[in-house]
Design an enzyme around this catalytic site. Structure first.
Site, PDB file in Angstrom:
ATOM      1  N   TYR A  82       0.763  -1.251   0.036  1.00 32.91           N
ATOM      2  CA  TYR A  82       0.028   0.056  -0.129  1.00 32.91           C
ATOM      3  C   TYR A  82       0.868   1.277   0.146  1.00 32.91           C
ATOM      4  CZ  TYR A  82      -4.059  -3.071   0.894  1.00 32.91           C
ATOM      5  OH  TYR A  82      -4.898  -3.904   0.561  1.00 32.91           O
ATOM      6  N   ASP A 112      -6.101  -6.857   5.065  1.00 39.48           N
ATOM      7  CA  ASP A 112      -7.176  -6.506   4.094  1.00 39.48           C
ATOM      8  C   ASP A 112      -7.892  -7.634   3.591  1.00 39.48           C
ATOM      9  OD1 ASP A 112      -8.892  -4.995   2.891  1.00 39.48           O
ATOM     10  OD2 ASP A 112      -7.400  -4.927   0.940  1.00 39.48           O
ATOM     11  N   ASP A 148     -11.962  -9.249   5.128  1.00 39.03           N
ATOM     12  CA  ASP A 148     -12.928  -9.606   4.630  1.00 39.03           C
ATOM     13  C   ASP A 148     -13.593 -11.178   4.849  1.00 39.03           C
ATOM     14  OD1 ASP A 148     -13.150  -6.932   3.354  1.00 39.03           O
ATOM     15  OD2 ASP A 148     -13.886  -7.589   1.697  1.00 39.03           O
TER      16      ASP A 148
END
Ligand code: ATP
Length: 336
Positions: free
Chosen positions: A125, A227, A231
């Protein structure tokens, strides 16, 4: 009277719908209590890009810095130009993503009550890389300093919430930079002898989350793995409509649902506001308003327990506003 200045970013798609719900509930929480919220609406996202030429105008950044805390709903295609620069620019190094089974929520996660602590400022990121016509490179940057900082955050959270185990999730068997991450976690774990510490390879963790999710308590991991796994964890406990999060730094904090702008259901008034409202619960805790956070979480639990007012993602027929009104009614009726 305690006064809080709250920056709000409704954003795109279902963002404004779930933000309306959250703000209306916060207004209800103010009633008759020694607390007041001053909302400062700021803009960011796809629509803002169209109107101003920037997805994250400098006034928005300034507005967040001048507030006590920020509530963020969701932005669409421009997410990488909004939330990632906010996380890095404000040094919001810890992304807290809890996954908890609530009553009456269709789930496959048995007794899940875990929290993923995702390092929020580096890894892929950082967006350092190159792209040519038919190849691309993204550098996966992991530093000892950021790894130790997030490991310490995870152990401190475990201590504060009286959690028993911290699992460091990595891919150090293949990726050299994950050796830095695991070594940092291992070092920090020695400072917390009363908390159990273990290490799990990310692929094994992904499987174990399905087969034995109740094993996990606090999971600490790098940005990309966090990340993806969060989820997956959200999927265990009823989906993205139930998944809140916080981005925490030493000076600033932004609370947001894990979901995006959900263009497939935007404008229909059926988005589940609970992920957003649970993010408000986290925000109230972070502000030190423990009683208010307890009142709000209990009101959500009461609505879920009754199971009458649920959005379609939870198997019901209610709309976003019906759910927020039901939560408000619980706050009122209990005379908390
Ligand atoms: P974006 O491009 O903004 O990331 P997306 O559709 O790729 O949007 P999400 O917005 O996270 O990603 O949505 C993924 C799926 O989950 C969609 O089918 C969406 O309708 C559903 N979803 C997300 N949030 C909610 C919510 N609050 N209530 C109900 N369904 C939701």
């Amino acid at each position: 009277m305690k006064k809080y200045k709250i920056a709000t970013i409704p954003g795109d798609g279902i963002g404004p719908e779930v933000m309306d719900a959250a703000l209306s509930i916060l207004r209800k929480l103010e009633n008759g209590r020694d607390v007041s919220f001053d909302f400062i609406e700021l803009s960011a996202g796809d629509e803002t890009l169209k109107k101003t030429g920037s997805a994250l105008p400098s006034e928005t950044l300034r507005g967040i810095k001048q507030s006590d805390v920020c509530l963020f709903a969701a932005v669409g295609e421009t997410a990488k130009d909004v939330i990632i620069p906010l996380r890095q620019g404000l040094d919001l190094y810890a992304n807290i993503r809890p996954a908890k089974v609530y009553p009456n929520v269709p789930h496959i996660g048995k007794d899940v009550d875990l929290v993923i602590i995702r390092e929020n400022t580096e890894d892929l990121y950082k967006r350092v890389g190159f792209q040519a016509d038919d190849w691309g490179v993204s550098l996966r940057i992991i530093t000892r300093q950021a790894s130790e900082r997030i490991a310490r955050f995870a152990f401190e959270l475990a201590k504060k919430e009286e959690r028993k185990r911290v699992t460091c999730v990595h891919k150090a068997n293949v990726l050299d930079n994950d050796i830095i991450f695991t070594e940092a976690c291992r070092r920090v774990s020695k400072e917390y002898p009363s908390i159990e510490y273990e290490e799990t390879i990310v692929d094994a963790c992904a499987m174990k989350l399905i087969l034995k999710p109740e094993h996990f308590d606090v999971v600490v991991t790098t940005n990309m793995f966090g990340d993806i796994l969060s989820d997956e964890a959200a999927g265990l406990v009823g989906g993205l409509g139930m998944a809140p999060s916080g981005n925490i730094g030493d000076r600033y904090a932004i609370f947001e649902p894990v979901h995006g702008s959900a263009p497939d259901i935007a404008g229909r008034g059926i988005a589940n506001p609970i992920a957003m409202v649970l993010s408000v619960v986290m925000m109230l805790k972070w502000l030190g308003e423990l009683e208010l956070s307890r009142i709000l979480e209990n009101a959500i639990v009461d609505v879920l327990k009754e199971g009458r007012v649920l959005t379609p993602d939870l198997g019901g027929k209610a709309g976003t506003k019906d759910v927020s009104e039901a939560i408000e009614e619980k706050i009122n009726r209990k005379g908390f």
